[in-house]
Design a protein around this motif. Structure first.
Motif, mmCIF file in Angstrom:
data_model
loop_
_atom_site.group_PDB
_atom_site.id
_atom_site.type_symbol
_atom_site.label_atom_id
_atom_site.label_comp_id
_atom_site.label_asym_id
_atom_site.label_seq_id
_atom_site.Cartn_x
_atom_site.Cartn_y
_atom_site.Cartn_z
ATOM 1 N N LEU C 40 0.807 -1.221 0.000
ATOM 2 C CA LEU C 40 0.000 0.000 0.000
ATOM 3 C C LEU C 40 0.834 1.262 0.000
ATOM 4 N N LYS C 52 -6.405 -3.476 -3.578
ATOM 5 C CA LYS C 52 -7.260 -3.163 -2.431
ATOM 6 C C LYS C 52 -8.661 -2.778 -2.896
ATOM 7 N N ASN C 53 -8.719 -1.906 -3.903
ATOM 8 C CA ASN C 53 -10.027 -1.487 -4.414
ATOM 9 C C ASN C 53 -10.817 -2.656 -4.968
ATOM 10 N N GLN C 56 -12.097 -4.893 -2.231
ATOM 11 C CA GLN C 56 -13.216 -4.273 -1.532
ATOM 12 C C GLN C 56 -14.491 -4.403 -2.358
ATOM 13 N N PHE C 75 -7.229 -5.290 5.870
ATOM 14 C CA PHE C 75 -6.108 -4.903 5.024
ATOM 15 C C PHE C 75 -4.871 -4.553 5.852
ATOM 16 N N GLU C 76 -3.709 -4.923 5.378
ATOM 17 C CA GLU C 76 -2.453 -4.493 5.992
ATOM 18 C C GLU C 76 -1.492 -4.079 4.895
ATOM 19 N N ASP C 77 -0.524 -3.247 5.276
ATOM 20 C CA ASP C 77 0.454 -2.729 4.321
ATOM 21 C C ASP C 77 1.796 -3.408 4.539
ATOM 22 N N ASN C 88 3.103 -8.488 9.723
ATOM 23 C CA ASN C 88 1.684 -8.358 9.370
ATOM 24 C C ASN C 88 0.985 -9.703 9.388
#
Lengths: 288, 287, 367
Positions: C40, C52-53, C56, C75-77, C88
């Motif tokens: 991210l 991510k989008n 989702q 979510f994680e980066d 993570n």
């Protein structure tokens, strides 16, 4: 619990690095950006020797430490010719050169594809495969390094280092061979960073060169600056704080679309605030 | 082939040169590894991008506003963050960490405002122009010209005017300068605005040539800093020539070996040269 | 005040870490948590954002359905760093109690695979050129064979005999370009050079001029953006020629750069049916990125597997191993990407097309 243990292991590794760097930067006033290189050499020594040549952890780590010692000794001689900004640039150069070698010497290091399957250490038949035992082992080394730092700090060697940090000309005129001292502390510090690297490689079991870039060196700097220069306790606190901060930010429950960037923003803001409130670091005893 | 190599060095070196000069100028009043200078480069690029894409201003207006913004940003940061920290006794490392914190904030903000996608500034400046035997995009030619002009003007300012004398006095000893009646704050303000202006210009030109992304500041600044330090401080020839030297060292690596060894070769060359000239490659030894 | 802030942060952390794995309470439906460990921030943030989008979007569609279980997506980066990815994954597995982790590519996906596998947690990645996964793993990224096959067909059509490969010093670049370097000679195409550029390089001029001396018929590039855009731009500025193609990601590049790519072709690893692309673009005002469609389909396959996998006696949700097996036996999956051929060894084979930019639109060419 497992999560905390894993964080604990990373803390130990960063604490070892912070202690080693603080000896050079805090005690001796040498602004070195080279430690990412020594960290990387220590990690790759373990990775290469264990996975490709069947060595054990301790002998690989020893090989890495020796290699670091030789490199640091040689580089230290060149570095001693420089002061201030130039010292920083040449030491940064070492980081860049080592990174370049790790990335491009594919026959040795497998380049960006990295080395995986790195094993864990054993002592007298006991295999440190559980994360808790690994944490304990790593912590032993942190304690050792902490003790070493305090020992040097309080010794006459330490006094000479602090002397050359404050006023090198004066220290030389008093009869101290400052170049020898600088070389010694730099070499020692490099070997310690190598130990940290070896633990890192074994812990994460899968390394690639991107963990050992110049930016990592800047992170080490941040740890000791926040924690406090020239202080063993400061080194350890700095490592803990900079590890915990990003983790704590996760739990703030920020909206998923922007969470990552907001976390960065808050982290940056906290860094600035810390410097504004305590410019000498939390437990610092010295200003560069 | 050699001619082509020299032109490449000229183009790249000019790009680095602007940043090197700005860094050197800033260092004369605020010496430390200031990472927010990289942010200011990004502001120049993104300011222009934002004003043309979203506010639909004409390109020239957007550029002027962006560069002005950069000058102000540099002055404000220096006035309200770094000078106060320094007055309170902060060391160079503390300033570095503070600038790192700010750089992180700015990079994240740009990311939030403009998204992470790589962009490029469009328009006529990106198009090729013919110069006889070869052609290059207009923006690259402008960068070379700008580098020389900036060097000339700043050199004139710093070394041939009374103002320049004041700046150099401040550089030597801030306390003494203050005692002898110089208005330190005013000098610092003007110098940081100048530095910000040059960085903004660099950002805009980079935006047209190699585009923009939120992470652009750090690497560009790093190149400029290396050029400036290796060239040597004390005169503006250091950063100006040092930037070309950096470009040359990089290209030599690519030419003789391969692109992968570029950084290694460049740094080995620097270190060798610095061993023989530890005061900076283009400086005379200190008297 | 600062000390209080730091102490409270530590306190929050300690509290959250002490949470035991969520036991399903007396609720109507058991909860299944799924984690996504994505890039991210950093150089590839745009790919992470795209993934991510897309995730989702897929997740929200499922939430509207009537499902057997309740789902959560976290979510994680991973910041593209191995240690961050490791931490993570530990957090997702041990604190959140996820049953599956989704990831992208690089080296991080292999670290995530390892940790997930040790914990018997499902690991689904979109990694290019990754040809094996552990027991609990699934990969949905394009494979070397498909990319190579599509590109070589096109090269032969254009009668190309010599090639220069250009890439970045990243794991994915290496995996793909080295495959090409090994196989092109077997198809009668000579590889004159295999250049790998560091990730921060923005000036390729000298390198281009150096390789131009060798007079290659074609340049094939697969680098980390913005290498592809800038290299292409500088190549065309210097040579004025058109003989350059991308091995995967031209269509991912921002629109403002497309004028530089007019007339060039690229393998498309991004896929995405026009229906999916339109939905994505309308909602997020951005183009579909690499791995967006793949992970969209991956999440769909995963949740479909959770819903449909056999549940053992006395349990209320399927075992992870059964879910993985279900996914691996899906066969041909037609989803947002287009077509992904799932293999029982966990490796998916998304189809790869060749597309060409004609008048500002990417058009499929060659068959």
């Amino acid at each position: 619990m497992e999560y905390l243990i894993n964080l604990g292991i990373l803390f130990c590794i960063y604490a070892m690095l912070a202690l080693s760097l603080n000896m050079v930067v805090g005690l001796s006033g040498l602004v070195s950006l080279a430690h990412a290189a020594f960290y990387g050499i220590g990690a790759y020594a373990v990775a290469i020797l264990m996975t490709m040549h069947g060595f054990g952890f301790w002998s690989s780590m020893l090989a890495g430490v020796v290699l670091n010692g030789i490199t640091a000794f040689a580089v230290g001689k060149i570095l001693s010719k420089f002061k201030g900004d130039y010292y920083a640039i040449v030491s940064a150069g070492l980081s860049v050169i080592v990174f370049s070698v790790l990335l491009n010497f594919k026959s040795l290091t497998k380049g960006p594809l990295g080395i995986y399957g790195i094993g864990k250490p054993s002592v007298a038949g006991f295999h440190f495969s559980s994360s808790l035992s690994f944490l304990a082992l790593a912590f032993v080394f942190v304690v050792l390094f902490y003790a070493l730092f305090v020992l040097i700090d309080k010794s006459s060697f330490g006094r000479a280092l602090k002397g050359l940090r404050e006023d090198e000309v004066l220290t030389v005129s008093l009869g101290y061979k400052t170049t020898k001292y600088k070389s010694l502390i730099f070499t020692l510090s490099a070997m310690m960073a190598g130990v940290a690297g070896s633990f890192f490689a074994s812990y994460i079991a899968f390394i690639d060169p991107t963990s050992f870039q110049l930016a990592e060196g800047i992170f080490f700097f941040t740890m000791i600056t926040v924690g406090g220069l020239s202080s063993a306790f400061g080194s350890v606190v700095g490592a803990a704080l900079l590890l915990i901060l990003p983790e704590a930010l996760r739990f703030l429950g920020l909206p998923y679309e922007t969470a990552a960037q907001l976390q960065q923003l808050i982290y940056g803001a906290l860094l600035v605030m810390m410097m504004a409130f305590r410019p000498q670091g939390l437990f610092g005893k010295f200003k560069v | 082939m050699l001619l082509v190599l020299l032109i490449n060095i000229l183009i790249v070196g000019a790009g680095y040169g602007l940043i090197a000069i700005a860094f050197a100028v800033m260092s004369s009043v605020s010496p430390f590894f200031n990472l927010t200078l990289g942010s200011i480069i990004a502001f120049g690029a993104y300011g222009t991008y934002g004003l043309t894409e979203y506010a639909h201003l004409p390109m020239a207006v957007a550029i002027v506003i962006s560069i002005a913004f950069c000058a102000c940003a540099a002055a404000l940061l220096e006035r309200f963050v770094y000078t106060p920290l320094r007055t309170r006794g902060a060391s160079s490392m503390v300033l570095l960490v503070a600038s790192l914190g700010l750089y992180t904030i700015f990079e994240a903000s740009i990311h939030l405002a403009f998204g992470p996608q790589y962009q490029i500034l469009g328009g006529a400046l990106g198009q090729n122009m013919n110069l006889g035997i070869f052609s290059m995009p207009k923006v690259q030619f402008i960068t070379i010209v700008a580098d020389f002009i900036v060097f000339g003007l700043v050199n004139l300012l710093l070394f041939h005017t009374f103002f320049g004398k004041m700046v150099r006095a401040l550089n030597d000893s801030a306390k003494l300068a203050n005692i002898t009646g110089l208005n330190n704050n005013k000098i610092i303000l003007i110098v940081s605005m100048l530095s910000g202006l040059i960085l903004g210009l660099s950002g805009v030109l980079t935006g047209f040539d190699t585009g923009l992304e939120p992470t652009m500041g750090f690497n560009l600044l790093f190149k400029g800093m290396i050029g400036a330090i290796i060239g040597g401080s004390g005169s503006l020839y250091g950063p100006f020539l040092g930037a070309f030297f950096l470009a040359a060292a990089e290209n030599v690596g690519v030419m003789l070996w391969a692109s992968e060894w570029r950084d290694l070769v460049a740094f080995v060359i620097f270190i060798i040269f610095l061993i023989f000239r530890p005061q900076g490659i283009f400086q005379r030894k200190e008297k | 005040m600062l000390k209080k802030l730091i102490l409270s942060l530590c306190f929050i952390l300690a509290l959250s870490a002490c949470k035991e794995e969520n036991k399903t309470q007396a609720q109507a439906k058991p909860v299944i948590k799924i984690g996504a460990n994505l890039h991210l921030t950093g150089q590839l943030a745009h790919t992470g954002a795209g993934a991510k989008n897309a995730l989702q979007m897929a997740f929200e569609k499922w939430q509207k359905k009537d499902t057997k279980y309740r789902y959560e997506l976290i979510f994680e980066d991973d910041m593209m760093k191995t240690q961050q990815a490791a931490v993570n994954t530990q957090k997702l597995i041990n604190i959140d109690g996820v049953r599956a982790v989704l990831s992208l590519f690089g080296i991080v996906d292999r670290v995530i695979d390892d940790i997930a596998n040790q914990n018997k947690v499902i690991s689904v990645s979109c990694s290019y050129g990754k040809s094996e996964v552990p027991e609990y793993g699934v990969n949905t990224g394009a494979q070397n064979e498909e990319i190579y096959g599509a590109v070589v067909r096109q090269l032969k059509k254009e009668n190309v005999k010599t090639v220069v490969l250009e890439g970045s010093q990243s794991a994915v670049s290496f995996a793909i370009l080295d495959y090409f370097a090994a196989h092109l000679p077997q198809d009668g195409i000579k590889v004159l050079a295999n250049e790998k550029h560091n990730l921060d390089v923005r000036d390729f001029r000298t390198s281009i001029q150096k390789t131009e001396v060798l007079k290659p018929d074609y340049y094939l590039i697969f680098g980390v953006e913005p290498m592809n855009s800038i290299f292409t731009k500088q190549y065309r500025e210097i040579t004025g020629k058109n003989n350059l193609a991308s091995l995967g990601n031209f269509p991912e590049i921002a629109d403002s750069l497309w004028p530089n790519l007019e007339g060039l072709w690229s393998a498309s690893l991004i896929g995405g049916t026009s229906e999916f692309s339109q939905q994505y673009e309308t909602r997020f005002h951005d183009r579909v990125h690499g791995c967006s469609a793949n992970l969209y389909d991956a999440l769909n396959m995963l949740m479909m597997a959770f819903e449909n996998a056999p549940v053992k006696e006395g349990k209320d949700i399927p075992e992870n191993i059964d879910v993985v097996q279900y996914m691996r036996h899906i066969g041909t999956y037609n989803g947002a990407f287009g077509m992904i051929e799932m293999g029982i060894n966990g490796i998916g084979h998304p189809s790869v097309d060749i597309v060409k930019l004609q008048n500002g639109k990417w058009v499929k060419i060659g068959e």
